[in-house]
Design a protein around this motif. Structure first.
Motif, PDB file in Angstrom:
ATOM      1  N   THR A 174      -2.863   4.594 -10.318  1.00  0.00           N
ATOM      2  CA  THR A 174      -2.278   4.025  -9.093  1.00  0.00           C
ATOM      3  C   THR A 174      -3.099   4.401  -7.864  1.00  0.00           C
ATOM      4  O   THR A 174      -3.197   3.613  -6.912  1.00  0.00           O
ATOM      5  CB  THR A 174      -0.820   4.484  -8.909  1.00  0.00           C
ATOM      6  OG1 THR A 174      -0.737   5.920  -9.072  1.00  0.00           O
ATOM      7  CG2 THR A 174       0.097   3.816  -9.913  1.00  0.00           C
ATOM      8  N   PHE A 175      -3.728   5.579  -7.877  1.00  0.00           N
ATOM      9  CA  PHE A 175      -4.569   5.941  -6.727  1.00  0.00           C
ATOM     10  C   PHE A 175      -5.817   5.069  -6.675  1.00  0.00           C
ATOM     11  O   PHE A 175      -6.260   4.663  -5.594  1.00  0.00           O
ATOM     12  CB  PHE A 175      -4.962   7.417  -6.775  1.00  0.00           C
ATOM     13  CG  PHE A 175      -5.657   7.875  -5.518  1.00  0.00           C
ATOM     14  CD1 PHE A 175      -4.921   8.183  -4.388  1.00  0.00           C
ATOM     15  CD2 PHE A 175      -7.042   7.968  -5.457  1.00  0.00           C
ATOM     16  CE1 PHE A 175      -5.554   8.589  -3.216  1.00  0.00           C
ATOM     17  CE2 PHE A 175      -7.680   8.371  -4.296  1.00  0.00           C
ATOM     18  CZ  PHE A 175      -6.925   8.677  -3.171  1.00  0.00           C
ATOM     19  N   ILE A 215       2.388   1.748  -3.567  1.00  0.00           N
ATOM     20  CA  ILE A 215       1.399   2.215  -4.556  1.00  0.00           C
ATOM     21  C   ILE A 215       1.062   3.689  -4.315  1.00  0.00           C
ATOM     22  O   ILE A 215       0.995   4.500  -5.251  1.00  0.00           O
ATOM     23  CB  ILE A 215       0.119   1.354  -4.481  1.00  0.00           C
ATOM     24  CG1 ILE A 215       0.429  -0.100  -4.841  1.00  0.00           C
ATOM     25  CG2 ILE A 215      -0.947   1.898  -5.434  1.00  0.00           C
ATOM     26  CD1 ILE A 215      -0.702  -1.061  -4.527  1.00  0.00           C
ATOM     27  N   PHE A 216       0.852   4.046  -3.040  1.00  0.00           N
ATOM     28  CA  PHE A 216       0.523   5.432  -2.693  1.00  0.00           C
ATOM     29  C   PHE A 216       1.680   6.368  -3.041  1.00  0.00           C
ATOM     30  O   PHE A 216       1.467   7.468  -3.561  1.00  0.00           O
ATOM     31  CB  PHE A 216       0.194   5.520  -1.203  1.00  0.00           C
ATOM     32  CG  PHE A 216      -0.393   6.834  -0.779  1.00  0.00           C
ATOM     33  CD1 PHE A 216      -1.669   7.196  -1.174  1.00  0.00           C
ATOM     34  CD2 PHE A 216       0.330   7.708   0.011  1.00  0.00           C
ATOM     35  CE1 PHE A 216      -2.216   8.414  -0.779  1.00  0.00           C
ATOM     36  CE2 PHE A 216      -0.204   8.918   0.411  1.00  0.00           C
ATOM     37  CZ  PHE A 216      -1.483   9.272   0.011  1.00  0.00           C
ATOM     38  N   SER A 247       1.801   7.047  -6.750  1.00  0.00           N
ATOM     39  CA  SER A 247       0.726   7.956  -7.127  1.00  0.00           C
ATOM     40  C   SER A 247       1.073   9.403  -6.776  1.00  0.00           C
ATOM     41  O   SER A 247       0.913  10.317  -7.598  1.00  0.00           O
ATOM     42  CB  SER A 247      -0.572   7.547  -6.424  1.00  0.00           C
ATOM     43  OG  SER A 247      -1.617   8.433  -6.753  1.00  0.00           O
ATOM     44  N   GLY A 306       0.815  -1.213   0.000  1.00  0.00           N
ATOM     45  CA  GLY A 306       0.000   0.000   0.000  1.00  0.00           C
ATOM     46  C   GLY A 306       0.847   1.260   0.000  1.00  0.00           C
ATOM     47  O   GLY A 306       0.538   2.232  -0.699  1.00  0.00           O
ATOM     48  N   TYR A 312      -7.217  -1.626  -3.187  1.00  0.00           N
ATOM     49  CA  TYR A 312      -6.320  -2.494  -2.417  1.00  0.00           C
ATOM     50  C   TYR A 312      -6.540  -2.292  -0.915  1.00  0.00           C
ATOM     51  O   TYR A 312      -6.632  -3.261  -0.142  1.00  0.00           O
ATOM     52  CB  TYR A 312      -4.867  -2.205  -2.787  1.00  0.00           C
ATOM     53  CG  TYR A 312      -3.870  -2.947  -1.928  1.00  0.00           C
ATOM     54  CD1 TYR A 312      -3.522  -4.266  -2.194  1.00  0.00           C
ATOM     55  CD2 TYR A 312      -3.289  -2.335  -0.815  1.00  0.00           C
ATOM     56  CE1 TYR A 312      -2.621  -4.955  -1.391  1.00  0.00           C
ATOM     57  CE2 TYR A 312      -2.390  -3.001  -0.009  1.00  0.00           C
ATOM     58  CZ  TYR A 312      -2.062  -4.313  -0.303  1.00  0.00           C
ATOM     59  OH  TYR A 312      -1.182  -4.980   0.508  1.00  0.00           O
ATOM     60  N   GLU A 313      -6.627  -1.034  -0.499  1.00  0.00           N
ATOM     61  CA  GLU A 313      -6.796  -0.750   0.919  1.00  0.00           C
ATOM     62  C   GLU A 313      -8.163  -1.201   1.427  1.00  0.00           C
ATOM     63  O   GLU A 313      -8.300  -1.586   2.595  1.00  0.00           O
ATOM     64  CB  GLU A 313      -6.604   0.755   1.195  1.00  0.00           C
ATOM     65  CG  GLU A 313      -5.170   1.227   1.061  1.00  0.00           C
ATOM     66  CD  GLU A 313      -4.248   0.589   2.076  1.00  0.00           C
ATOM     67  OE1 GLU A 313      -4.529   0.682   3.286  1.00  0.00           O
ATOM     68  OE2 GLU A 313      -3.237  -0.012   1.674  1.00  0.00           O
ATOM     69  N   PHE A 362      -4.753   1.825  -5.369  1.00  0.00           N
ATOM     70  CA  PHE A 362      -4.526   1.970  -3.923  1.00  0.00           C
ATOM     71  C   PHE A 362      -5.848   1.914  -3.157  1.00  0.00           C
ATOM     72  O   PHE A 362      -5.958   1.239  -2.136  1.00  0.00           O
ATOM     73  CB  PHE A 362      -3.813   3.296  -3.653  1.00  0.00           C
ATOM     74  CG  PHE A 362      -3.720   3.663  -2.200  1.00  0.00           C
ATOM     75  CD1 PHE A 362      -2.786   3.055  -1.372  1.00  0.00           C
ATOM     76  CD2 PHE A 362      -4.565   4.621  -1.659  1.00  0.00           C
ATOM     77  CE1 PHE A 362      -2.701   3.389  -0.031  1.00  0.00           C
ATOM     78  CE2 PHE A 362      -4.487   4.961  -0.320  1.00  0.00           C
ATOM     79  CZ  PHE A 362      -3.561   4.342   0.493  1.00  0.00           C
ATOM     80  N   TYR A 363      -6.852   2.618  -3.671  1.00  0.00           N
ATOM     81  CA  TYR A 363      -8.154   2.669  -3.000  1.00  0.00           C
ATOM     82  C   TYR A 363      -8.750   1.272  -2.857  1.00  0.00           C
ATOM     83  O   TYR A 363      -9.171   0.877  -1.757  1.00  0.00           O
ATOM     84  CB  TYR A 363      -9.096   3.582  -3.782  1.00  0.00           C
ATOM     85  CG  TYR A 363     -10.518   3.588  -3.268  1.00  0.00           C
ATOM     86  CD1 TYR A 363     -10.855   4.325  -2.133  1.00  0.00           C
ATOM     87  CD2 TYR A 363     -11.519   2.859  -3.904  1.00  0.00           C
ATOM     88  CE1 TYR A 363     -12.156   4.321  -1.649  1.00  0.00           C
ATOM     89  CE2 TYR A 363     -12.817   2.860  -3.435  1.00  0.00           C
ATOM     90  CZ  TYR A 363     -13.130   3.593  -2.309  1.00  0.00           C
ATOM     91  OH  TYR A 363     -14.411   3.586  -1.828  1.00  0.00           O
ATOM     92  N   SER A 365      -7.588  -4.903   2.045  1.00  0.00           N
ATOM     93  CA  SER A 365      -6.448  -5.315   2.856  1.00  0.00           C
ATOM     94  C   SER A 365      -6.835  -5.432   4.325  1.00  0.00           C
ATOM     95  O   SER A 365      -7.608  -4.631   4.854  1.00  0.00           O
ATOM     96  CB  SER A 365      -5.305  -4.296   2.709  1.00  0.00           C
ATOM     97  OG  SER A 365      -4.245  -4.615   3.577  1.00  0.00           O
TER      98      SER A 365
END
Length: 484
Positions: free
Chosen positions: A245-246, A210-211, A214, A207, A252-253, A249-250, A256
């Motif tokens: 990528t954002f 990726i963040f 971005s 995470g 994925y989080e 990230f969204y 997770s």
């Protein structure tokens, strides 16, 4: 151990904490005033200087949550000392930069290390204040710590100007090294502290990566877009990279189990509103770099003379920060947050009056920076209280981390956006034709004066949006302390 520390040697450790936070807020922040000098001496492009200025805040914002969690697991004192070591190394990188081809990578590396240093120091020093002191002693310690952060930030431009003009800009970072070493000495007997029951901390490296990608794509698009061409292939790829990528990230989080960024907290309306307002108000930090760069480029002010314009900022933020707290206790958090945002907006409008003669503008700047500090002082405590007091106790740590992340990321992107606009427009050959016969006095600096108006418009937008969000998302009694 706690009671012993409260009664013996507390001022020594408190001084160490204050010096530690000053390495970032006073010394690292100084680049907002000395950027033009460094650019000229090192032969580094203005866009690169803009990236370097915002990079420290960007890295601090991204890593403050993970390093705060790591400190809880392996030891807060250990991570605090690591932050001071990183500050020493980062400051040395910058102080010893040679001009030429190695200047740019060394400068950016040094700024990234300073940002990581802040990510280590800020959560650990604040957390240890709440552990090592109690009652009125704790309130006193937090007040001095806050003066180190807010006061250091307010004095950074003035301090940088005085040192750069009289000794040279490199001495700012030499002094930073000295202060960090003194802090390490004062904290050599600092007792270790960690959560005994927290278990082994496992950072969400996927995470974080990726963040980070971005944010860096977005940062490069903002600061280098004018150089690349806003519609060039490079710029389009950067903005697409940031967006894609954002989004990754969204999602994925959301899935997770080991959160870097707990998105569920934003279901709380008051918390999300306070976070957005905090991001926007910190983005208003661009007001400093734009106004001081304008005075050095368009009015030929020295860094010291330009820095003197910000004196009211430091004084007012220290004087009125308790006023924001008292207002919150009486009328809740919403009104002080709205008022603070609108005061910052008024300060920005005053600084946008670049069509006047320099003598008049100097007076406007002195008033504007005093209002800027006052607005931040009104806003700070109510916003923090509104964000954290509306979360369950078990989520307060994660909420505090996100709140601090919003502060640093807001400052980083606010500086990048306003400085990027200023640099792009000031280089435009068409600027002289846009507003003829409006600017008084010299006509050879119109491009800088127009650039400042457009750059400060972004700051004005941030402040006004903060007022609107606070008005709609913070309840009337949000953060109000009611005696029962």
């Amino acid at each position: 151990m706690k009671n012993t520390l409260i009664n013996q040697g507390n001022d020594r450790i408190l001084t160490g904490f204050i010096l530690a936070v000053l390495t970032f807020w006073l010394f690292a922040n100084s680049m907002m005033n000395i950027g033009p000098i460094m650019s000229k001496e090192l032969g580094v492009a203005a866009n690169t200087i803009n990236i370097a200025v915002s990079l420290a805040a960007l890295f601090a914002g991204i890593f403050i949550v993970v390093l705060g969690g790591l400190a809880d697991s392996i030891g807060r004192a250990k991570i605090l000392r690591l932050g001071l070591y990183l500050s020493v190394v980062g400051s040395l990188f910058i102080a010893l930069i040679p001009s030429g081809k190695f200047a740019e990578p060394l400068l950016l590396t040094g700024r990234a290390l300073q940002g990581l240093s802040a990510a280590c120091i800020m959560p650990t020093s604040l957390g240890l204040l709440k552990i090592l002191w109690e009652g009125s002693a704790q309130q006193r310690a937090i007040s001095f710590w806050s003066m180190g952060t807010f006061g250091g930030s307010g004095l950074s431009a003035l301090f940088a100007g005085i040192v750069a003009t009289n000794l040279g800009w490199r001495w700012i970072f030499v002094f930073s090294v000295i202060v960090a070493v003194i802090a390490l000495y004062l904290l050599k007997n600092l007792p270790e502290s960690k959560k005994e029951s927290s278990g082994k901390y496992r950072p969400d490296w996927a995470g974080i990566l990726i963040f980070l990608v971005s944010m860096i794509c977005l940062e490069l698009f903002i600061t280098k877009g004018a150089t690349f061409g806003w519609l060039s292939v490079t710029s389009i790829l950067l903005i697409l990279g940031a967006m894609i990528t954002f989004i990754i990230f969204y999602y994925y989080e959301k899935r997770s189990s080991n959160h870097f960024f707990d998105l569920s907290l934003f279901k709380n309306k008051v918390f999300s509103g306070a976070i957005i307002c905090n991001f926007l108000m910190n983005a208003a930090a661009g007001i400093v770099i734009v106004a001081l760069t304008l005075m050095q480029t368009a009015a030929n002010y020295s860094a010291q003379k330009a820095g003197l314009l910000t004196l009211g900022y430091a004084v007012s933020v220290i004087l009125f920060i308790r006023t924001g707290e008292r207002l919150m206790r009486k009328i809740g958090a919403r009104k002080p947050m709205v008022w603070g945002s609108l005061i910052v907006a008024l300060a920005t409008i005053l600084l946008m009056q670049t069509h006047v003669m320099v003598g008049t503008y100097r007076i406007l700047a002195l008033v504007a920076f005093t209002l800027f500090g006052t607005g931040l002082a009104f806003f700070a405590t109510p916003a923090t209280t509104a964000a954290l007091s509306n979360l369950p106790a078990e989520q307060s740590g994660a909420g505090a981390g996100i709140f601090k992340m919003a502060s640093s990321l807001g400052a980083g992107f606010g500086i990048a956006i306003s400085a990027g606009i200023f640099t792009a427009v000031s280089k435009s050959t068409d600027a002289l034709e846009w507003f003829p016969n409006i600017f008084s006095g010299r006509q050879d600096n119109i491009n800088f004066r127009l650039a400042a108006i457009l750059a400060l418009t972004s700051v004005l937008l941030f402040a006004l949006l903060s007022a609107v969000v606070a008005g709609f998302k913070i309840p009337k009694d949000g953060g109000k302390i009611i005696n029962k």
